[in-house]
Every structure is written in C-alpha cells, then in structure tokens.
Design a protein around this motif. Sequence first.
Motif, PDB file in Angstrom:
ATOM      1  N   ILE A   5       0.505  -1.540   0.108  1.00 33.54           N
ATOM      2  CA  ILE A   5      -0.291  -0.213   0.305  1.00 33.54           C
ATOM      3  C   ILE A   5       1.251   0.846   0.237  1.00 33.54           C
ATOM      4  O   ILE A   5       1.773   1.835   0.895  1.00 33.54           O
ATOM      5  CB  ILE A   5      -1.033  -0.218   1.075  1.00 33.54           C
ATOM      6  N   CYS A   6       0.630   2.089  -1.390  1.00 35.10           N
ATOM      7  CA  CYS A   6       1.195   3.373  -0.702  1.00 35.10           C
ATOM      8  C   CYS A   6       0.949   4.345  -0.881  1.00 35.10           C
ATOM      9  O   CYS A   6       1.204   5.980  -1.301  1.00 35.10           O
ATOM     10  CB  CYS A   6       2.549   3.350  -2.299  1.00 35.10           C
ATOM     11  N   GLY A 157     -24.196   3.492   8.531  1.00 34.42           N
ATOM     12  CA  GLY A 157     -23.432   5.219   7.960  1.00 34.42           C
ATOM     13  C   GLY A 157     -22.801   4.667   7.235  1.00 34.42           C
ATOM     14  O   GLY A 157     -23.046   3.792   6.163  1.00 34.42           O
ATOM     15  N   ASP A 158     -22.893   5.818   6.329  1.00 31.21           N
ATOM     16  CA  ASP A 158     -22.258   6.570   4.694  1.00 31.21           C
ATOM     17  C   ASP A 158     -20.939   6.978   5.069  1.00 31.21           C
ATOM     18  O   ASP A 158     -20.293   7.145   5.789  1.00 31.21           O
ATOM     19  CB  ASP A 158     -22.744   6.664   3.537  1.00 31.21           C
ATOM     20  N   GLY A 159     -20.434   6.767   3.848  1.00 31.61           N
ATOM     21  CA  GLY A 159     -18.455   6.887   3.595  1.00 31.61           C
ATOM     22  C   GLY A 159     -17.953   6.016   2.645  1.00 31.61           C
ATOM     23  O   GLY A 159     -18.337   5.016   1.929  1.00 31.61           O
ATOM     24  N   ALA A 160     -16.463   6.266   2.866  1.00 32.96           N
ATOM     25  CA  ALA A 160     -16.354   5.564   1.560  1.00 32.96           C
ATOM     26  C   ALA A 160     -14.157   5.781   1.591  1.00 32.96           C
ATOM     27  O   ALA A 160     -13.449   6.099   2.528  1.00 32.96           O
ATOM     28  CB  ALA A 160     -16.134   6.600  -0.195  1.00 32.96           C
ATOM     29  N   GLY A 161     -13.936   4.777   1.217  1.00 35.12           N
ATOM     30  CA  GLY A 161     -12.139   5.027   1.460  1.00 35.12           C
ATOM     31  C   GLY A 161     -11.060   4.160   0.389  1.00 35.12           C
ATOM     32  O   GLY A 161     -12.099   3.125  -0.430  1.00 35.12           O
ATOM     33  N   ALA A 162     -10.139   4.505   0.663  1.00 31.55           N
ATOM     34  CA  ALA A 162      -9.251   3.838  -0.405  1.00 31.55           C
ATOM     35  C   ALA A 162      -7.925   4.028  -0.013  1.00 31.55           C
ATOM     36  O   ALA A 162      -7.632   4.476   0.772  1.00 31.55           O
ATOM     37  CB  ALA A 162      -9.554   4.955  -2.144  1.00 31.55           C
ATOM     38  N   ALA A 163      -7.543   2.822  -1.140  1.00 31.91           N
ATOM     39  CA  ALA A 163      -6.070   2.678  -1.040  1.00 31.91           C
ATOM     40  C   ALA A 163      -5.112   2.035  -1.938  1.00 31.91           C
ATOM     41  O   ALA A 163      -6.054   1.797  -3.558  1.00 31.91           O
ATOM     42  CB  ALA A 163      -6.188   1.262  -0.275  1.00 31.91           C
ATOM     43  N   VAL A 164      -4.009   2.771  -1.961  1.00 30.55           N
ATOM     44  CA  VAL A 164      -3.146   2.152  -3.742  1.00 30.55           C
ATOM     45  C   VAL A 164      -2.194   1.295  -3.030  1.00 30.55           C
ATOM     46  O   VAL A 164      -1.877   1.182  -2.401  1.00 30.55           O
ATOM     47  CB  VAL A 164      -2.696   3.117  -4.409  1.00 30.55           C
ATOM     48  N   LEU A 165      -2.238   0.102  -4.394  1.00 31.58           N
ATOM     49  CA  LEU A 165      -1.160  -0.381  -3.809  1.00 31.58           C
ATOM     50  C   LEU A 165      -0.415  -0.554  -5.508  1.00 31.58           C
ATOM     51  O   LEU A 165      -0.751  -0.635  -6.734  1.00 31.58           O
ATOM     52  CB  LEU A 165      -1.738  -1.865  -4.369  1.00 31.58           C
ATOM     53  N   ARG A 166       0.953  -0.658  -5.140  1.00 33.63           N
ATOM     54  CA  ARG A 166       1.696  -0.893  -6.205  1.00 33.63           C
ATOM     55  C   ARG A 166       2.969  -1.979  -6.020  1.00 33.63           C
ATOM     56  O   ARG A 166       3.259  -2.101  -4.981  1.00 33.63           O
ATOM     57  CB  ARG A 166       3.081   0.729  -5.947  1.00 33.63           C
ATOM     58  N   ALA A 167       3.101  -2.623  -7.526  1.00 30.40           N
ATOM     59  CA  ALA A 167       4.337  -4.289  -7.265  1.00 30.40           C
ATOM     60  C   ALA A 167       5.415  -3.158  -6.662  1.00 30.40           C
ATOM     61  O   ALA A 167       5.748  -1.945  -7.724  1.00 30.40           O
ATOM     62  CB  ALA A 167       3.894  -4.227  -8.400  1.00 30.40           C
ATOM     63  N   ASP A 168       6.312  -4.273  -5.578  1.00 33.01           N
ATOM     64  CA  ASP A 168       7.275  -3.638  -5.935  1.00 33.01           C
ATOM     65  C   ASP A 168       8.409  -4.641  -6.838  1.00 33.01           C
ATOM     66  O   ASP A 168       8.324  -5.142  -7.378  1.00 33.01           O
ATOM     67  CB  ASP A 168       8.089  -4.774  -4.678  1.00 33.01           C
ATOM     68  N   GLY A 169       9.392  -3.845  -7.253  1.00 34.85           N
ATOM     69  CA  GLY A 169      10.103  -4.174  -8.219  1.00 34.85           C
ATOM     70  C   GLY A 169       9.840  -3.123  -9.628  1.00 34.85           C
ATOM     71  O   GLY A 169       9.169  -2.524  -9.948  1.00 34.85           O
TER      72      GLY A 169
END
Length: 343
Positions: A5-6, A157-169
């Motif tokens: 996760i970046c 309740g309502d809402g949103a969350g997010a994560a950016v994932l990056r492959a290593d290398g």
Amino acid sequence: MTATICGTGSYIPSYTMDNHDIARMVETSDEWIRERTGVVRRHIIREETTVSMAAKAARRALENADVLPEELDLILVSTISSNVILPCAACEVQREINAVNATCFDLSAACTGFVLAYNTALAYLAGGIYRTALVIGSESLSNLTNWKDRGTCILFGDGAGAAVLRADGGPETAAEDSGLEAGYYFPVTHSDGSKGSALTCKSRHDFNGLTDADRQGCPENMTDESHYMQMDGQAVFKFAVKRVPEVIEEVLALNRISTDEISYYILHQANKRIVEAVAKRLGEPIEKFPMNLQEYGNTSSASIPILLDEMNREARFAAGQKLVLAGFGAGLTWGASIVEWHR
Ligand code: UT7
C-alpha cells in the motif's frame, strides 16, 4: 513478486445524525445504542453518491501515494450500495479521475468486500499482470436502511475509503517474474451461503413474479421492507465473535506469523462489543484494535479503508509494521489478510 500500500484516502459526508436523532425516529436511546454498539453518530449522504464519495477518496489516495491517475492499471470498487448498475461504479470513478489506462470493475461482498477487493488486487499485482491498483470501499447504506427498524437503523452510516497498491520492483521485473516471494502474505477467506438469511437486502430490480400491471405502475414489492437491509442481529453477532478470531488465527498460522509481530488488527467496524470479543479471544490487548465506529457507525466495505486512512494520516503506522485486516458480514463471508506497511 509482491505489492504494498503506497497511499490511502477517504471521504466522509459532513451531515451527521447522532443517537438522539435516531431516538426521535424509533424507540431507542443514546444510552442503549452506545452500550450495545459503541456508535455515537453516523455520517449520512445528502448531495453525495456512492460514486462521488469513491472518486473523492480515490483522488485523496492518489495524492497521498504520489501516483498519477494514468499510472493506474486497475480500479476495483467494493460496494453493495452503488447509485449505478451500468456502468459499474469503478468505471464511473475512472471517468471522474481520468484514469485512462485502468481496467475497472466492482465487487460485491458486503462487509468483507474491502478485504476481498484488496486480495484480488494483490493477486493481480503479485502475478505480474498489473503494476498499480486502486482499491475502494464506498457505501451509501442510508439508502438501504429501513429507518423504522430499530434493529438495524442504529448501526449503519455512509462513507468511502481507498488504498493505492503498487507492485514492488521495476517494470521489467513485472514482465519477467510472476513468482511469489518474501513479503507476500497469503490471505484466508471463507463463505457460507447456507447462512445467508441472517443478513439480507432484496434488489429493487428483482421483477420476478410481477404482473404486467405491476410493471407499469409502482410495484408493491418495490416498496416493501425486503428492499431494505434485514438482519438477525444476534446470529450475525455470534457468527462474528466465533469466526473472526478463527480466521485471524488461520491467516497467522498459514504465514507463520505470531501475534507478537502484529502491530494492529484493523477489523471491520460493526460493533464495539464484537471488536472487544475478538481481542479477548485472541488474548491480545485492546490497544491493538483501533476503532472509529463511534463516529461513523458501520459503513460496510468502507470501514476498513476509512480506518486505515485515518491511522495513516495520524502517522500511527511505521515502516515494517505488520497489520491484520479482517472483514465479516452478509453472505455469510469472512476473511483476513496481512499487510506489511512500507510507506
Ligand atoms: O456488518 C456486519 C453485520 N452486522 C453486525 O455485525 C451486527 C451484529 N449484531 C449486533 O451488533 C447486535 O446484535 C445488535 C446491536 C444489532 C443488537 O444488540 P443485541 O445485544 O444483540 O440486542 P438484542 O437483539 O438481543 O436485543 C436485546 C433487547 C431486546 O429487548 P428484550 O427482549 O430483552 O426486552 C430488544 O427488543 O434490546 C431490545 N432492542 C432495543 N432496545 C432499544 C433491540 N434493539 C433496540 C434498540 N433500542 N435499537
């Protein structure tokens, strides 16, 4: 290959309803809700939609990750409460943020949805298929809530969350190497459809059994209570306090990790008593189980990424720390994943 996760982001509607507001709608009290659930208030959409919240959380996660929209290869939205059926919410987010190179699709697995979406993205990245992924949990549960049912309307309740994932290398590694390596942790997930009746919500687009007259007017079964979430609260509670510690123990054993190595357990935020019971059954200190359900209630697949984002922004994670993500809910579905923090 593995992935990390970046960056994280979230969006919470500004409008709130506290327990006193709920007590004016159904026979309940602030005291009962706090004691039995831990919830104090929840944020509810006014102008927002599942897609607009997802897009805002996405922008914040990309900014936090220092990743450009066009770098995304994959956008995955976990939701049970999208305002759109076609196109999927993930394609709508793509359009909003201009992520022109991404492949986009939605995933529906209720409160286990974010864990399953994270696992799906991780598998694509670890397999060398994609390099950069955006995983979002976004929910407008207020649209699926029966505001006359005190057994459920106190919770959500309502809402949103997010994560950016990056492959290593580097990119060349992605092409050459699809083997799994150190730093990749196997998830453990389960489903039991035979117990699905514990938590249900019928689609408003289920036209099965309608007459022609129904189709032309306002069909009676489109306004009945089965189109709202219906829950056997005690059954779901018992399922959660048994299955969640089990699946966490399973994921730790599979990856040969001891509880001492885990800094935090990021559990789906359903009920304070469930989180406390899981901590107790695992023999782990409650301090390792952060909670924010007092502020947001249960936001289904958004609850884990919202909590991740809050903790990330409060700088509560350190590089090298291991976290357990654990989701559970309708299906029934449940699962746990290990995340090594690398930011
Ligand atoms: O996201 C995953 C899905 N959802 C969950 O994880 C939810 C899991 N379940 C729960 O969190 C809990 O079961 C609830 C919070 C929904 C209910 O708490 P409970 O401790 O299981 O309450 P209960 O249903 O056993 O009800 C206890 C009493 C009953 O009264 P009597 O029969 O003892 O006189 C209910 O009628 O509390 C009453 N009650 C309420 N009283 C005030 C039920 N709901 C309410 C209410 N306000 N909102």
